[in-house]
Design a protein around this motif. Structure first.
Motif, PDB file in Angstrom:
ATOM      1  N   HIS A 121       0.807  -1.397   0.001  1.00 57.93           N
ATOM      2  CA  HIS A 121       0.192  -0.542   0.096  1.00 57.93           C
ATOM      3  C   HIS A 121       0.722   1.288  -0.150  1.00 57.93           C
ATOM      4  O   HIS A 121       0.591   1.892  -0.539  1.00 57.93           O
ATOM      5  CB  HIS A 121      -1.191   0.025   1.489  1.00 57.93           C
ATOM      6  N   LEU A 122       2.105   1.546   0.802  1.00 53.15           N
ATOM      7  CA  LEU A 122       2.681   2.491   0.624  1.00 53.15           C
ATOM      8  C   LEU A 122       3.210   2.898  -0.373  1.00 53.15           C
ATOM      9  O   LEU A 122       3.704   3.892  -0.594  1.00 53.15           O
ATOM     10  CB  LEU A 122       3.489   2.358   2.057  1.00 53.15           C
ATOM     11  N   ILE A 128       4.617   9.828   1.335  1.00 52.86           N
ATOM     12  CA  ILE A 128       4.551   8.728   2.201  1.00 52.86           C
ATOM     13  C   ILE A 128       5.917   8.863   2.947  1.00 52.86           C
ATOM     14  O   ILE A 128       5.294   8.745   4.134  1.00 52.86           O
ATOM     15  CB  ILE A 128       3.882   7.239   1.896  1.00 52.86           C
ATOM     16  N   GLY A 129       7.237   9.179   2.084  1.00 56.97           N
ATOM     17  CA  GLY A 129       8.193   9.427   3.341  1.00 56.97           C
ATOM     18  C   GLY A 129       8.011  10.128   3.777  1.00 56.97           C
ATOM     19  O   GLY A 129       8.876  10.572   5.542  1.00 56.97           O
ATOM     20  N   GLU A 130       7.080  10.848   4.041  1.00 57.82           N
ATOM     21  CA  GLU A 130       6.405  12.480   5.144  1.00 57.82           C
ATOM     22  C   GLU A 130       5.943  12.180   6.284  1.00 57.82           C
ATOM     23  O   GLU A 130       6.012  12.894   7.192  1.00 57.82           O
ATOM     24  CB  GLU A 130       6.194  13.790   4.652  1.00 57.82           C
ATOM     25  N   TRP A 131       5.257  10.940   6.199  1.00 57.77           N
ATOM     26  CA  TRP A 131       4.508  10.482   7.662  1.00 57.77           C
ATOM     27  C   TRP A 131       3.725   9.114   7.697  1.00 57.77           C
ATOM     28  O   TRP A 131       3.449   8.727   8.656  1.00 57.77           O
ATOM     29  CB  TRP A 131       2.731  11.575   7.245  1.00 57.77           C
ATOM     30  N   PHE A 206       3.220   4.930 -10.716  1.00 60.90           N
ATOM     31  CA  PHE A 206       2.914   5.313  -9.206  1.00 60.90           C
ATOM     32  C   PHE A 206       3.927   5.194  -8.570  1.00 60.90           C
ATOM     33  O   PHE A 206       4.877   4.794  -7.907  1.00 60.90           O
ATOM     34  CB  PHE A 206       2.151   4.234  -8.101  1.00 60.90           C
ATOM     35  N   VAL A 207       5.235   6.666  -9.250  1.00 59.29           N
ATOM     36  CA  VAL A 207       6.195   7.169  -8.880  1.00 59.29           C
ATOM     37  C   VAL A 207       6.344   7.947  -7.610  1.00 59.29           C
ATOM     38  O   VAL A 207       6.158   8.953  -7.759  1.00 59.29           O
ATOM     39  CB  VAL A 207       6.905   7.723 -10.112  1.00 59.29           C
ATOM     40  N   LEU A 208       7.002   7.282  -6.773  1.00 60.14           N
ATOM     41  CA  LEU A 208       7.433   7.417  -5.710  1.00 60.14           C
ATOM     42  C   LEU A 208       8.370   8.692  -5.591  1.00 60.14           C
ATOM     43  O   LEU A 208       8.819   9.070  -6.691  1.00 60.14           O
ATOM     44  CB  LEU A 208       7.719   6.494  -4.698  1.00 60.14           C
ATOM     45  N   GLY A 214      14.098   6.681  -0.067  1.00 58.94           N
ATOM     46  CA  GLY A 214      15.218   7.204   0.867  1.00 58.94           C
ATOM     47  C   GLY A 214      13.908   6.828   2.330  1.00 58.94           C
ATOM     48  O   GLY A 214      14.744   6.057   3.495  1.00 58.94           O
ATOM     49  N   ALA A 215      12.965   7.375   2.720  1.00 57.80           N
ATOM     50  CA  ALA A 215      13.115   7.149   3.857  1.00 57.80           C
ATOM     51  C   ALA A 215      12.164   5.349   4.044  1.00 57.80           C
ATOM     52  O   ALA A 215      12.754   4.986   5.572  1.00 57.80           O
ATOM     53  CB  ALA A 215      11.577   8.258   4.297  1.00 57.80           C
ATOM     54  N   LEU A 216      12.281   4.847   3.579  1.00 55.22           N
ATOM     55  CA  LEU A 216      11.646   3.659   2.939  1.00 55.22           C
ATOM     56  C   LEU A 216      13.284   2.510   3.412  1.00 55.22           C
ATOM     57  O   LEU A 216      13.139   1.818   4.031  1.00 55.22           O
ATOM     58  CB  LEU A 216      10.635   3.849   2.082  1.00 55.22           C
TER      59      LEU A 216
END
Length: 266
Positions: A121-122, A128-131, A206-208, A214-216
């Motif tokens: 999902h993430l 999503i790296g922000e929260w 779906f481009v992160l 980096g956060a993941l």
């Protein structure tokens, strides 16, 4: 209205599995090879995942200010726009806080496949790296073979392209009607593409953001898993040569796949 707060509360409070969970409860990562859920527990988990499916859907389809459905030629006062922005912001905050709340419960009753479910999902939610990066958890005290396989699988999922559901990019249609295989290389960040393919590429993925990746990536405990993989367990030592041989063989196989995945993503 599609998912009222009372439904989330009701699901969490009426479940024997969820009602006993507190913020001090540890994150779990059970293997289905070792532990089995009861039918009631499986039903509770399914309801919880349904809630997360709806919440993540709203997160992916968040309406922005530029997407507001104003008709051309209609003058709208700044007060109305600000009021709509405020309602939208509150709704977005509710969605994200609810995702964190429900996912936190799932993580404290999780099997390995539940962790992969959250990660998938993430991977479909840019920003999503922000929260929400900390929802990726590896609560490992001992790195079993199942947990090592889980680690490799999650890393592979993170560093490979994420495609839209029901619109795979494995095969694409050429102008002459024939199909051709899609790009074989793995994609970590956006690559330069020909102008005629760029729009199709962006629509297909779906481009992160780079910061999301980096956060993941920082959630993966590389030092811990490598250290534990190359430190023979007491069981392996007690089995003398054969146990140590198998332990080292598993460690080398894990290292091979780890280097392969990281090398392909560069």
């Amino acid at each position: 209205d599609a998912l009222p707060i009372s439904y989330i509360d009701e699901t969490l409070e009426k479940s024997r599995l969820f009602s006993s969970i507190t913020t001090d409860s540890p994150v779990t990562a059970w293997s289905s090879n070792d532990v089995a859920r009861s039918s009631d527990e499986s039903a509770d988990i399914s309801r919880l995942q349904h809630i997360l499916d709806v919440l993540f859907l709203f997160e992916r389809l968040r309406v922005t200010k530029t997407d507001a459905p104003f008709h051309e030629g209609v003058t709208v006062s700044s007060a109305v726009i600000n009021a709509q922005d405020l309602k939208l912001e509150k709704f977005n905050q509710f969605i994200r806080s609810s995702i964190r709340r429900v996912a936190a419960v799932l993580l404290r009753t999780a099997f390995l496949e539940d962790h992969r479910y959250i990660l998938q999902h993430l991977l479909h939610c840019p920003g999503i790296g922000e929260w929400a990066a900390d929802l990726v958890q590896f609560p490992a005290k001992t790195w079993s073979q199942d947990l090592r396989d889980h680690f490799i699988g999650c890393l592979f999922a993170l560093l490979k392209p994420v495609t839209k559901t029901m619109q795979p990019v494995a095969r694409r249609t050429e102008s002459n009607g024939r199909t051709k295989e899609s790009m074989d290389e793995w994609i970590l960040l956006e690559k330069e593409l020909a102008e005629e393919e760029e729009e199709q590429y962006r629509d297909s993925l779906f481009v992160l953001k780079e910061s999301d990746i980096g956060a993941l990536f920082e959630q993966f405990p590389f030092a811990d898993v490598i250290l534990r993989c190359f430190t023979p367990s007491s069981t392996a030592i007690s089995n003398e040569n054969n146990g140590l041989y198998l332990s080292n063989l598993y460690a080398l196989a894990f290292a091979k796949y780890l280097v392969h995945i990281l090398g392909k993503s560069v």
